[in-house]
Motif scaffolding. Structure first.
Motif, PDB file in Angstrom:
ATOM      1  N   LEU A  93       8.706  -8.469  19.788  1.00 19.83           N
ATOM      2  CA  LEU A  93       9.379  -7.227  19.875  1.00 19.83           C
ATOM      3  C   LEU A  93       8.441  -6.143  19.967  1.00 19.83           C
ATOM      4  CD1 LEU A  93      11.830  -7.850  17.158  1.00 19.83           C
ATOM      5  CD2 LEU A  93      12.571  -7.699  19.597  1.00 19.83           C
ATOM      6  N   GLU A  94       7.386  -6.159  19.375  1.00 13.50           N
ATOM      7  CA  GLU A  94       6.292  -4.950  19.345  1.00 13.50           C
ATOM      8  C   GLU A  94       5.772  -4.873  21.247  1.00 13.50           C
ATOM      9  OE1 GLU A  94       3.758  -5.728  16.504  1.00 13.50           O
ATOM     10  OE2 GLU A  94       4.612  -4.255  14.866  1.00 13.50           O
ATOM     11  N   SER A  95       5.236  -5.929  21.422  1.00 15.69           N
ATOM     12  CA  SER A  95       4.968  -6.254  22.689  1.00 15.69           C
ATOM     13  C   SER A  95       5.884  -5.747  23.936  1.00 15.69           C
ATOM     14  CB  SER A  95       4.508  -7.588  23.139  1.00 15.69           C
ATOM     15  OG  SER A  95       4.296  -7.771  24.645  1.00 15.69           O
ATOM     16  N   ARG A  96       7.088  -6.288  23.865  1.00 17.32           N
ATOM     17  CA  ARG A  96       8.408  -5.552  24.595  1.00 17.32           C
ATOM     18  C   ARG A  96       8.486  -4.139  24.455  1.00 17.32           C
ATOM     19  NH1 ARG A  96      13.711  -9.265  23.411  1.00 17.32           N
ATOM     20  NH2 ARG A  96      14.407  -7.441  24.831  1.00 17.32           N
ATOM     21  N   TYR A  97       8.461  -3.830  23.195  1.00 16.27           N
ATOM     22  CA  TYR A  97       8.371  -2.163  23.166  1.00 16.27           C
ATOM     23  C   TYR A  97       7.564  -1.366  23.597  1.00 16.27           C
ATOM     24  CZ  TYR A  97       9.262   2.479  21.032  1.00 16.27           C
ATOM     25  OH  TYR A  97       9.565   3.576  20.734  1.00 16.27           O
ATOM     26  N   GLN A  98       6.092  -1.806  23.574  1.00 17.85           N
ATOM     27  CA  GLN A  98       5.128  -1.225  24.358  1.00 17.85           C
ATOM     28  C   GLN A  98       5.288  -1.271  25.748  1.00 17.85           C
ATOM     29  OE1 GLN A  98       2.808   0.432  22.701  1.00 17.85           O
ATOM     30  NE2 GLN A  98       1.700   0.893  24.542  1.00 17.85           N
ATOM     31  N   GLU A  99       5.683  -2.362  26.437  1.00 21.33           N
ATOM     32  CA  GLU A  99       6.085  -2.582  27.826  1.00 21.33           C
ATOM     33  C   GLU A  99       6.988  -1.618  28.184  1.00 21.33           C
ATOM     34  OE1 GLU A  99       6.601  -6.474  28.385  1.00 21.33           O
ATOM     35  OE2 GLU A  99       4.606  -7.174  27.912  1.00 21.33           O
ATOM     36  N   TRP A 100       8.187  -1.412  27.166  1.00 25.41           N
ATOM     37  CA  TRP A 100       9.170  -0.642  27.644  1.00 25.41           C
ATOM     38  C   TRP A 100       8.814   0.849  27.710  1.00 25.41           C
ATOM     39  CZ3 TRP A 100      10.929   3.676  24.468  1.00 25.41           C
ATOM     40  CH2 TRP A 100      12.141   3.967  25.199  1.00 25.41           C
ATOM     41  N   TYR A 101       7.907   1.152  26.612  1.00 23.84           N
ATOM     42  CA  TYR A 101       7.131   2.619  26.550  1.00 23.84           C
ATOM     43  C   TYR A 101       6.376   2.954  27.788  1.00 23.84           C
ATOM     44  CZ  TYR A 101       5.067   6.766  24.599  1.00 23.84           C
ATOM     45  OH  TYR A 101       4.449   8.173  24.342  1.00 23.84           O
ATOM     46  N   ILE A 102       5.695   2.040  28.311  1.00 21.13           N
ATOM     47  CA  ILE A 102       4.751   2.247  29.318  1.00 21.13           C
ATOM     48  C   ILE A 102       5.775   2.583  30.537  1.00 21.13           C
ATOM     49  CG2 ILE A 102       3.184   0.941  30.817  1.00 21.13           C
ATOM     50  CD1 ILE A 102       2.141  -0.245  28.539  1.00 21.13           C
ATOM     51  N   LYS A 103       6.570   1.715  30.640  1.00 21.71           N
ATOM     52  CA  LYS A 103       7.403   1.797  31.795  1.00 21.71           C
ATOM     53  C   LYS A 103       7.961   3.118  31.842  1.00 21.71           C
ATOM     54  CE  LYS A 103      11.774  -0.271  33.995  1.00 21.71           C
ATOM     55  NZ  LYS A 103      12.978  -0.779  33.606  1.00 21.71           N
ATOM     56  N   GLN A 104       8.625   3.711  30.589  1.00 19.84           N
ATOM     57  CA  GLN A 104       9.422   4.754  30.539  1.00 19.84           C
ATOM     58  C   GLN A 104       8.280   6.210  30.962  1.00 19.84           C
ATOM     59  OE1 GLN A 104      12.357   3.505  30.736  1.00 19.84           O
ATOM     60  NE2 GLN A 104      12.827   5.411  29.874  1.00 19.84           N
ATOM     61  N   GLN A 105       7.061   5.847  30.598  1.00 19.27           N
ATOM     62  CA  GLN A 105       5.987   6.955  30.902  1.00 19.27           C
ATOM     63  C   GLN A 105       5.419   6.858  32.301  1.00 19.27           C
ATOM     64  OE1 GLN A 105       5.519   9.163  28.536  1.00 19.27           O
ATOM     65  NE2 GLN A 105       7.108   8.125  27.201  1.00 19.27           N
ATOM     66  N   GLU A 106       5.471   5.598  32.746  1.00 19.51           N
ATOM     67  CA  GLU A 106       4.759   5.564  34.116  1.00 19.51           C
ATOM     68  C   GLU A 106       6.016   5.792  35.169  1.00 19.51           C
ATOM     69  OE1 GLU A 106       2.846   1.972  34.421  1.00 19.51           O
ATOM     70  OE2 GLU A 106       1.097   2.563  33.231  1.00 19.51           O
ATOM     71  N   GLN A 107       5.369   5.859  36.423  1.00 21.80           N
ATOM     72  CA  GLN A 107       5.819   5.891  37.739  1.00 21.80           C
ATOM     73  C   GLN A 107       7.340   6.706  37.529  1.00 21.80           C
ATOM     74  OE1 GLN A 107       6.950   1.841  37.814  1.00 21.80           O
ATOM     75  NE2 GLN A 107       5.156   1.100  38.289  1.00 21.80           N
ATOM     76  N   ILE A 108       6.940   7.997  37.156  1.00 28.23           N
ATOM     77  CA  ILE A 108       8.080   8.936  37.025  1.00 28.23           C
ATOM     78  C   ILE A 108       8.326   9.673  38.749  1.00 28.23           C
ATOM     79  CG2 ILE A 108       8.959  11.093  36.290  1.00 28.23           C
ATOM     80  CD1 ILE A 108       8.890   8.904  34.279  1.00 28.23           C
ATOM     81  N   ILE A 109       8.895   8.917  39.434  1.00 22.04           N
ATOM     82  CA  ILE A 109       9.100   9.454  40.899  1.00 22.04           C
ATOM     83  C   ILE A 109       9.878  10.376  40.992  1.00 22.04           C
ATOM     84  CG2 ILE A 109       9.044   8.225  43.242  1.00 22.04           C
ATOM     85  CD1 ILE A 109       8.814   5.468  42.133  1.00 22.04           C
ATOM     86  N   SER A 110       9.403  11.336  41.567  1.00 22.93           N
ATOM     87  CA  SER A 110      10.170  12.649  42.151  1.00 22.93           C
ATOM     88  C   SER A 110      10.818  12.627  43.454  1.00 22.93           C
ATOM     89  CB  SER A 110       9.341  13.948  42.016  1.00 22.93           C
ATOM     90  OG  SER A 110       8.404  13.789  42.991  1.00 22.93           O
TER      91      SER A 110
END
Length: 511
Positions: free
Chosen positions: A436-453
């Motif tokens: 779960l911690e691994s999945r949460y970390q990946e989710w967090y990275i996904k939310q922070q990265e690739q903010i495409i305008s």
């Protein structure tokens, strides 16, 4: 459903654990989607920009050879698959032919038209990152080069590099270099020089027998007369291959005379250059014929019998000068081989121009591009919103597992539970928490990265628009394969189906 995993990291500075983390994330993704993992392929410290990836190439070979038959190929991120858009489009097309769908753990892209185009935007961003990183690395290497110091890789035969990155002569290798130049100056050909090197037991820097290409590189290398040279070789081609016989423009090359110790006299070097240049002129045959690229290969179909149309050519003589020329066209594979279809062949230039104009009008016009960019941005934003709730779910699950672990620990501490009975349960909960911690970390990275305008999407679409005007047909072909789904040729109509419609002229497909 069966799946395979491909994981890689591209720098020796990255930890080996990064591949382990990718595999773990891909495995969990497969479990969530009910896929069965049948094989895992990896490449360590390899760049996705080239085909120098044995694990990747083995995977493609086994898929095409039906040695493995997966439904899905899972990667951690799109840039783990490839950072070059042509490379990515080529291999994904090969995988589609084999019935394999590429899926990314961190970029949840489906088979919708919007998702297909959005994927190209993500690939464009990954390629930008890769090229920008290479540019920054080149800046540092140029500073090192201006000091006439070694910038990395193996030094040329005859040289070693000391702890200060300064070139010094390797006296056990230098005699081979002198022999090569002296024999070439005396008029000996490559075969005679290779025989002499072999008889004297000389090897390349890698300890292998010499070949003609290695001789050419040595004979053209100015380092042997003490001139430091950096950034001479031409850039790699779209396949990631480099022709070391080609050079960059003189203004891009750094040359510093008398900067390193010389192995041979300048007079000997320039005599050899003159001989090699004369041979080059004598052996010139007017240049090789350029390979014809059929921009629509794999996309163009016969509308009469449903078979593929293939590129072909024929020769003819002009009436006045009797010069031999070629015609290029597409013809129905069925009509050509079995004569059971009466569809006519179509001129290559005519149909390709028709499709290019269709793209320019329906996708890359001033009216269509902002609408497509808005459509992609909305699709991307909605996908991000849908994924946002996953974080709350994971945090709740983590809190729940923490409480369960705490309860077991408390029971053991109070002596109200048998330690052996709860050990297995505790280990299971700890494993679940780690997942779960691994999945949460990946989710967090996904939310922070690739903010495409919206502006970034529009910029990348503009890059594709510019690529349509490229002098390199492979670049143009890449854009066509990204945005065109199918071209259907009937005896009296042409139908161009685009990947996505933006409703500027009544639809993205059609004739």
């Amino acid at each position: 459903m069966k799946a395979i995993i491909y994981a890689r990291y591209s720098s020796d500075n990255q930890r080996e654990e990064s591949i382990t983390a990718q595999i773990r994330a891909c495995t969990e993704y497969a479990e969530r989607n009910g896929y069965s993992i049948i094989k895992i392929y990896t490449d360590e410290a390899k760049s996705a920009q080239t085909d120098d990836r044995p694990g990747f190439l083995k995977m493609m070979s086994e898929i095409k050879g039906n040695l493995v038959k997966p439904d899905f190929l899972i990667v951690h991120k799109i840039d783990r698959f490839a950072r070059n858009r042509y490379d990515s489009a080529f291999y994904k097309r090969e995988l589609r032919k084999a019935g394999v769908v590429v899926q990314s753990v961190l970029e949840h892209l489906d088979d919708s038209p919007e998702s297909i185009i959005l994927e190209s935007v993500l690939e464009g961003m990954a390629e930008y990152y890769s090229k920008n990183l290479a540019r920054e690395v080149m800046k540092g290497m140029r500073e090192t080069a201006l000091q006439a110091k070694h910038t990395g890789g193996l030094p040329p035969l005859g040289f070693d590099v000391d702890k200060n990155k300064t070139y010094v002569i390797n006296e056990s290798e230098a005699p081979a270099v002198r022999m090569i130049f002296e024999m070439r100056d005396a008029g000996y050909g490559y075969n005679a020089i290779l025989d002499a090197l072999h008889k004297n037991g000389y090897k390349t820097k890698l300890g292998k027998p010499f070949g003609k290409n290695s001789l050419h590189e040595i004979l053209r290398n100015k380092k042997y007369i003490g001139t430091y040279v950096f950034n001479r070789s031409a850039s790699k081609n779209p396949d990631g291959k480099r022709n070391n016989h080609l050079s960059k423009n003189p203004e891009d090359v750094i040359e510093i005379p008398n900067a390193i110790p010389a192995i041979i006299p300048e007079s000997l070097f320039w005599r050899v250059q003159e001989k090699m240049n004369q041979n080059k002129k004598q052996n010139a045959t007017g240049g090789q014929k350029a390979k014809v690229v059929y921009l629509l290969s794999g996309l163009i179909w016969c509308g009469e019998c449903g078979k593929r149309m293939v590129g072909s050519s024929s020769t003819y003589k002009t009436r006045v000068t009797r010069e031999i020329r070629q015609r290029h066209y597409y013809l129905c594979n069925n009509a050509d081989r079995t004569k059971t279809c009466n569809n006519k062949k179509i001129n290559k230039h005519t149909i390709e121009e028709y499709v290019l104009n269709k793209l320019k009008q329906d996708i890359f016009s001033d009216e269509a591009m902002p609408k497509l960019a808005k459509k992609l941005y909305d699709f991307y934003s909605n996908s991000k919103k849908e994924a946002a709730g996953e974080g709350d779910y994971l945090k709740k699950e983590l809190a729940k597992v923490d409480r369960q672990i705490e309860n077991i620990v408390d029971a053991i501490a109070d002596g109200t539970a048998v330690v052996r009975a709860f050990t297995k349960k505790l280990k299971s909960l700890e494993n679940k928490k780690a997942t779960l911690e691994s999945r949460y970390q990946e989710w967090y990275i996904k939310q922070q990265e690739q903010i495409i305008s919206f502006e970034k999407i529009l910029e990348i679409l503009n890059n594709y628009k510019q690529a349509l005007h490229s002098d390199d047909p492979l670049v143009v072909k890449q854009v066509i394969e990204r945005f065109v789904k199918k071209v259907i040729i009937k005896t009296d109509t042409i139908e161009v189906n685009l990947m996505v419609s933006v409703h500027t002229t009544g639809g993205g497909g059609g004739s």
